[in-house]
Write an enzyme that holds these catalytic residues in place. Sequence first.
Site, short mmCIF file in Angstrom:
data_model
loop_
_atom_site.label_atom_id
_atom_site.label_comp_id
_atom_site.label_asym_id
_atom_site.label_seq_id
_atom_site.Cartn_x
_atom_site.Cartn_y
_atom_site.Cartn_z
CB VAL A 182 -19.92 27.90 20.44
CG1 VAL A 182 -18.70 27.61 21.28
CG2 VAL A 182 -21.09 27.01 20.84
CB SER A 183 -23.57 31.13 23.65
OG SER A 183 -24.64 30.37 23.14
CB THR A 184 -22.84 28.40 28.06
OG1 THR A 184 -21.74 29.24 28.38
CG2 THR A 184 -22.85 27.20 28.99
#
Length: 502
Positions: free
Chosen positions: A49-51
């Site tokens: 998961v990215s920011t």
Amino acid sequence: MIYTKPRGLIYILRQDYYIRPPGKTQYRVFLYLFLGGTDMKHVGLYIRVSTEEQTENYSIPEQRERLENFCKAKDWLVVDEYIDGGYSGAKLDRPAVQKMITDAGTGTIDTVLVWKLDRLSRSQKDMLYLIEDVFIPNSVDFVSLNESLDTGTAFGRAMIGILSAFAQLEREQIKERTMMGRIARAKSGLVMGPTAPYGYRYVDGQLIVDEYEASIVREIYDLYLQGYGMEKVSNMLYEKMQLTSASGYAAVRRILSRPTYAGLVHYSGEVYPGQHEKIIDVDMWKRVQEKREHSRNYQRGKRQKHLLTGMIYCKRCGAKYAYHVHSGNNYYDRYMCYSVCRSRKELIKDPHCDNTKYLAAELEQLIIAQIKELALDESKFNKVIQKRIEAPDPTQAMQKQIKEIDKQINNFMDLYQYGKVPVETINERIEKLTQEKSAIEKSIRELNIKPIPKREDYEPTLSRVDSIFETGSADEQRAAVRNLIDHIDIDGENVVIHWVFE
């Protein structure tokens, strides 16, 4: 029985695996016995998961729950989790991905499970690398829940082939679009590259002339046209250009070869008018290119110790003339056809050639006398170039075609204004005419018509002929000869000089 949790079991399995290597076969035997003969897949869950994606559907707990539920339904054993939190999927330099690649190679896992393809990678190239170069060679299946992709099935393997084909198509399209964009940029007169050439500076994306460096560029062109070699020019301008010993020659060669200084843009073998200000005129740039093409470069001139070596050709057999050194007295050194002296077999054109041998001193004085006569008698220079002036223009017919095409395009534009012809028909016809015009213009450029030379272009050398051949060094004398003479033909007693400006 399904073993996905607690982590204690995974720890025991790992502990036994690491106590008793080596690897995949023994590890599977242990699991098989421990689980009572059940043939389970040993799965690694990959979660990313990215920011920016910290939403409910993309969160790490949500992905983990969905993947674990799928494993329970399939009776698969979760061996490890590879979690990259806060990482983009654009590249593979992520810690969990690298650990997963290592584990795939050692046999720790035989299946990688993700929720969606883009969780593993957003790049088709990287995705195919992982599947084709990491997973398949190590007998590791890859499963994506959202796309129902499983490389352990025939359909899944077929899908990989389709993905590969689309990835190749995408690479080709990107390459084609990039090429078209660069060609369009060149046609619009914009120079390529992030770094401005020597003599210019980028200001708000535009090439602006740097006056100090531009003066050095002009000096380089002037010195080269005077007959100095590239290395000699770089030595003369060493301090001005702030060169290093390694970059001097290369820098001068690069400057002399760039059409940018003549206000032109070169890309993919084509030259287009540029939007930037020129430092030298086009005629000077063309003369330098002619000199580079026809005269011998510095390195070759350095190997030639004598005034005319490499410039004389036998009119009878086509071989070059060699400088033959007399063992006793250098007065008897001679220029003779390679086919006659036979000193180098690979340069012999006709073993029966009997062309005349010339004493080196006599032939050199003959050529020097012709050069001095040219310098003193302006009419001789004019007589040589008169043939160029009187020669028919080979582009005349093509220029006429271009004017006719321009006239037709204007006629179609008038029809468009009056609305007498459908727009689609007009656009199609104008596009066809424009393509024809571009093809003709390309043919004209390929003819590489040389501008009519002027005596003042060669004045820097002609005005110094006496001093060069009386007190000049051997290098200066060779440079002067090569600046004025393209080659010399010998047929018996006939010695014919072909000047560079013919």
